[in-house]
Design a protein around this motif. Sequence first.
Motif, PDB file in Angstrom:
ATOM      1  N   GLY A 239       0.614  -1.361   0.000  1.00 19.11           N
ATOM      2  CA  GLY A 239       0.139  -0.581   0.103  1.00 19.11           C
ATOM      3  C   GLY A 239       1.297   1.520   0.246  1.00 19.11           C
ATOM      4  O   GLY A 239       0.433   2.370   0.366  1.00 19.11           O
ATOM      5  N   VAL A 240       2.531   1.211  -0.800  1.00 19.54           N
ATOM      6  CA  VAL A 240       2.945   2.780  -0.581  1.00 19.54           C
ATOM      7  C   VAL A 240       3.287   2.988  -1.734  1.00 19.54           C
ATOM      8  O   VAL A 240       3.230   2.070  -3.169  1.00 19.54           O
ATOM      9  CB  VAL A 240       4.292   1.732   0.299  1.00 19.54           C
ATOM     10  N   PHE A 241       2.992   4.555  -2.268  1.00 14.09           N
ATOM     11  CA  PHE A 241       3.028   4.903  -3.653  1.00 14.09           C
ATOM     12  C   PHE A 241       4.378   4.805  -3.803  1.00 14.09           C
ATOM     13  O   PHE A 241       5.487   4.923  -3.164  1.00 14.09           O
ATOM     14  CB  PHE A 241       2.787   6.511  -3.312  1.00 14.09           C
ATOM     15  N   GLU A 242       5.053   4.395  -5.073  1.00 17.95           N
ATOM     16  CA  GLU A 242       6.614   4.605  -5.823  1.00 17.95           C
ATOM     17  C   GLU A 242       7.160   5.720  -5.954  1.00 17.95           C
ATOM     18  O   GLU A 242       6.285   6.537  -7.250  1.00 17.95           O
ATOM     19  CB  GLU A 242       6.858   2.924  -7.038  1.00 17.95           C
ATOM     20  N   GLU A 243       7.519   6.247  -4.731  1.00 18.18           N
ATOM     21  CA  GLU A 243       8.300   8.308  -4.792  1.00 18.18           C
ATOM     22  C   GLU A 243       8.527   7.817  -6.325  1.00 18.18           C
ATOM     23  O   GLU A 243       9.430   8.918  -7.103  1.00 18.18           O
ATOM     24  CB  GLU A 243       8.103   8.665  -4.116  1.00 18.18           C
ATOM     25  N   GLN A 244       9.711   7.708  -6.518  1.00 16.31           N
ATOM     26  CA  GLN A 244      10.655   7.268  -7.805  1.00 16.31           C
ATOM     27  C   GLN A 244      10.573   6.821  -8.752  1.00 16.31           C
ATOM     28  O   GLN A 244      11.622   6.496  -9.452  1.00 16.31           O
ATOM     29  CB  GLN A 244      12.391   6.358  -7.047  1.00 16.31           C
ATOM     30  N   ILE A 245       9.200   6.608  -9.593  1.00 20.55           N
ATOM     31  CA  ILE A 245       8.763   6.557 -10.196  1.00 20.55           C
ATOM     32  C   ILE A 245       9.281   6.633 -11.730  1.00 20.55           C
ATOM     33  O   ILE A 245       9.913   5.801 -12.131  1.00 20.55           O
ATOM     34  CB  ILE A 245       6.933   5.938 -10.428  1.00 20.55           C
ATOM     35  N   HIS A 246       9.237   8.157 -11.624  1.00 19.79           N
ATOM     36  CA  HIS A 246      10.191   8.157 -12.735  1.00 19.79           C
ATOM     37  C   HIS A 246      11.691   8.082 -12.921  1.00 19.79           C
ATOM     38  O   HIS A 246      12.534   7.933 -14.285  1.00 19.79           O
ATOM     39  CB  HIS A 246       9.450   9.906 -12.629  1.00 19.79           C
ATOM     40  N   LYS A 247      12.239   7.924 -11.753  1.00 26.08           N
ATOM     41  CA  LYS A 247      13.805   7.522 -12.333  1.00 26.08           C
ATOM     42  C   LYS A 247      14.021   5.951 -12.224  1.00 26.08           C
ATOM     43  O   LYS A 247      14.800   6.115 -13.107  1.00 26.08           O
ATOM     44  CB  LYS A 247      14.037   7.334 -10.890  1.00 26.08           C
ATOM     45  N   LYS A 393       6.413   1.731   7.717  1.00 23.40           N
ATOM     46  CA  LYS A 393       6.127   2.941   8.677  1.00 23.40           C
ATOM     47  C   LYS A 393       5.883   4.177   7.562  1.00 23.40           C
ATOM     48  O   LYS A 393       5.338   5.123   7.460  1.00 23.40           O
ATOM     49  CB  LYS A 393       7.241   3.897   9.971  1.00 23.40           C
ATOM     50  N   THR A 394       6.181   3.759   6.135  1.00 23.28           N
ATOM     51  CA  THR A 394       5.918   4.987   5.195  1.00 23.28           C
ATOM     52  C   THR A 394       4.430   5.362   4.957  1.00 23.28           C
ATOM     53  O   THR A 394       3.767   3.948   5.205  1.00 23.28           O
ATOM     54  CB  THR A 394       6.587   3.498   3.579  1.00 23.28           C
ATOM     55  N   PRO A 395       3.700   6.596   4.643  1.00 21.47           N
ATOM     56  CA  PRO A 395       2.697   6.263   4.662  1.00 21.47           C
ATOM     57  C   PRO A 395       1.649   5.664   4.120  1.00 21.47           C
ATOM     58  O   PRO A 395       1.753   4.806   2.491  1.00 21.47           O
ATOM     59  CB  PRO A 395       2.398   7.723   4.642  1.00 21.47           C
ATOM     60  N   SER A 396       0.253   5.184   4.310  1.00 21.11           N
ATOM     61  CA  SER A 396      -0.058   4.123   3.717  1.00 21.11           C
ATOM     62  C   SER A 396      -1.262   5.166   2.598  1.00 21.11           C
ATOM     63  O   SER A 396      -1.551   5.802   2.735  1.00 21.11           O
ATOM     64  CB  SER A 396      -0.961   3.558   4.454  1.00 21.11           C
ATOM     65  N   MET A 397      -1.590   4.027   1.489  1.00 17.68           N
ATOM     66  CA  MET A 397      -2.351   4.831   0.945  1.00 17.68           C
ATOM     67  C   MET A 397      -3.761   4.192   0.875  1.00 17.68           C
ATOM     68  O   MET A 397      -4.259   4.237   2.092  1.00 17.68           O
ATOM     69  CB  MET A 397      -1.500   4.440  -1.052  1.00 17.68           C
ATOM     70  N   HIS A 398      -4.168   3.171  -0.256  1.00 15.85           N
ATOM     71  CA  HIS A 398      -5.752   2.652   0.273  1.00 15.85           C
ATOM     72  C   HIS A 398      -5.544   0.924   1.012  1.00 15.85           C
ATOM     73  O   HIS A 398      -6.545   0.950   0.898  1.00 15.85           O
ATOM     74  CB  HIS A 398      -6.030   1.796  -1.724  1.00 15.85           C
ATOM     75  N   VAL A 400      -3.521  -1.181   4.187  1.00 13.59           N
ATOM     76  CA  VAL A 400      -2.165  -0.971   5.549  1.00 13.59           C
ATOM     77  C   VAL A 400      -1.879  -2.276   5.705  1.00 13.59           C
ATOM     78  O   VAL A 400      -2.742  -3.313   6.392  1.00 13.59           O
ATOM     79  CB  VAL A 400      -3.150  -0.268   7.018  1.00 13.59           C
ATOM     80  N   VAL A 401      -0.654  -2.883   5.598  1.00 12.21           N
ATOM     81  CA  VAL A 401      -0.547  -3.451   6.221  1.00 12.21           C
ATOM     82  C   VAL A 401      -0.229  -4.129   8.161  1.00 12.21           C
ATOM     83  O   VAL A 401       1.605  -2.761   8.195  1.00 12.21           O
ATOM     84  CB  VAL A 401       0.493  -4.127   5.043  1.00 12.21           C
ATOM     85  N   PHE A 402      -0.758  -4.812   8.735  1.00 15.29           N
ATOM     86  CA  PHE A 402       0.073  -4.984   9.877  1.00 15.29           C
ATOM     87  C   PHE A 402       0.896  -6.495  10.110  1.00 15.29           C
ATOM     88  O   PHE A 402       0.752  -7.413   8.766  1.00 15.29           O
ATOM     89  CB  PHE A 402      -0.762  -4.828  10.812  1.00 15.29           C
ATOM     90  N   SER A 403       1.131  -6.707  10.990  1.00 15.29           N
ATOM     91  CA  SER A 403       2.142  -8.071  11.348  1.00 15.29           C
ATOM     92  C   SER A 403       1.390  -8.585  12.382  1.00 15.29           C
ATOM     93  O   SER A 403       1.189  -7.905  13.710  1.00 15.29           O
ATOM     94  CB  SER A 403       3.088  -8.224  10.779  1.00 15.29           C
TER      95      SER A 403
END
Length: 503
Positions: A239-247, A393-398, A400-403
């Motif tokens: 659920g984490v957005f890939e912020e480096q996607i353009h790279k 701890k990365t911000p969640s999008m749609h 959330v994954v716990f363990s």
Amino acid sequence: MSTIETPAVNKAIGKVRPHQTQNERLVFEKSSPGKKAYKLAPLDVPEVDPEALLGDAVRKDPPGLPELSEIEIIRHFTRLSTWNYAIDLGMYPLGSCTMKYNPRVNEWVSRIRGLAEAHPYRPDSLAQGILNIIDLLQKCLIEITGMDTITLQPAAGAHGEFTGILLVRAWHESQGNARKKIIIPDSAHGTNPATAAICGYQVENLKSNAEGGIDLEALTAQVDEETAALMLTNPSTIGVFEEQIHKIADILHDKGALLYMDGANMNALVGKVRPGDFGVDVMHLNLHKTFSTPHGGGGPGSGPVACKKFLEPFLPTPVLVQDENGMKTWNYDRPQSVGRVRAFYGNTGMFIRALAYILANGPDGLRQTTEDAVLNANYIRKKLEDVYELPYKTPSMHEVVFSDKKQVAKGVKTGDIAKRLIDYGFHPYTVSFPLIVPGALMIEPTESESLEELDLFIDAMRSIAKEVEETPELVKSAPHSTRISRLDEVKAARKPVLRWKPE
Ligand SMILES: *Cc1c(COP(=O)(O)O)cnc(C)c1O
């Protein structure tokens, strides 16, 4: 809690109806000779001898079908329907699957006679209504994804992946070399490596970094002139957005490789960002997730593939075009096409539903949907992060994954918590996936849920966490409210009983 009567519930509340087990017998076991649920009209055509017509093909022995009255059949199927769980009964937080509500307006539109009864063999000139719907949906999806062109043929997400990688392969071949490998991050959905392998590629694993994203240095070291593509899910399965996607796109393009995006998680992006704008070359969508068409037994699915202009010549045949009179027709004359991947136009009923959903929401509604889906997931994250371990701890999008790290200390695993959730009236979350999180609890509420329903779910999860502390056995032996408690999963997979046979 559900009020459905089951033998287990009745036993628990001391209310056992003696005939219940009798009533729950299989239709075949209830059968008795001569019972009928139909009555045929008297024959009004000349009687023929079936053997004269069909010869040896005529069946000699009766087929052993159950003989039942109408009310027995109605009760049987109604009873079966109450043993199942559905989005129409309550929250279905199955992470990665986007089990959102299927709006009734979609069903109404798709049942309009002219659409529901449109025959796939109708000539194009008489099918302009449905062809215009297909054309408009294509335009909407191209706009939403920021891509140049699309095919609606694939019947599911995995089928879309297969089609997309066939396009990648056909393009590389047209450049003189199909290349050998496809890189797939360790957080990927299992269908990604399966797709790459079935398209004839070697699968190369890419380890995620500490934030659960792509490690750019590792990727740079791995991409070479034999890399056909990277298959990337964005947002990722945690659920984490890939912020480096353009790279990431630049690294691949520098070596002549392509970026495939698994767009099954587009519910977090629609109306916010467009994959076409951040360097994606080809992607699939799941209409049965993001665009509210039914799935999980209610399908069929639909997995359109959108791509950039340079991949267009390879799209599955036929492709919808418009002639000089404004008529829509199918163009089959496509020498570079990868061929057909699905009969007729694809799962047309799903196109109508998805378009109804898009038009009913409009651009602002779709954006709001995305924001609500993300807000709901983060609300759950905030309300549960003190009782369940949050590995990333990365911000969640749609989602959330716990363990289950805290609960494992008491001998309780993610699968046990999921089973206990059933007793609280909820469908389980996704268990033990993604694999990069040991003992994962993957929760995706979608935008469909109200604050009240979210709070009920949070209460249930907190109450189970308390039970794990105080009475772990209660959780380990759950569910206690269903007809069948725990299946022998190995036996069910190895020796499935798929049909009943007369003795
Ligand atoms: C659901 C999903 C798929 C597969 O879609 P199907 O329609 O089930 O074949 C692929 N990737 C991701 C990330 C998914 O969530």
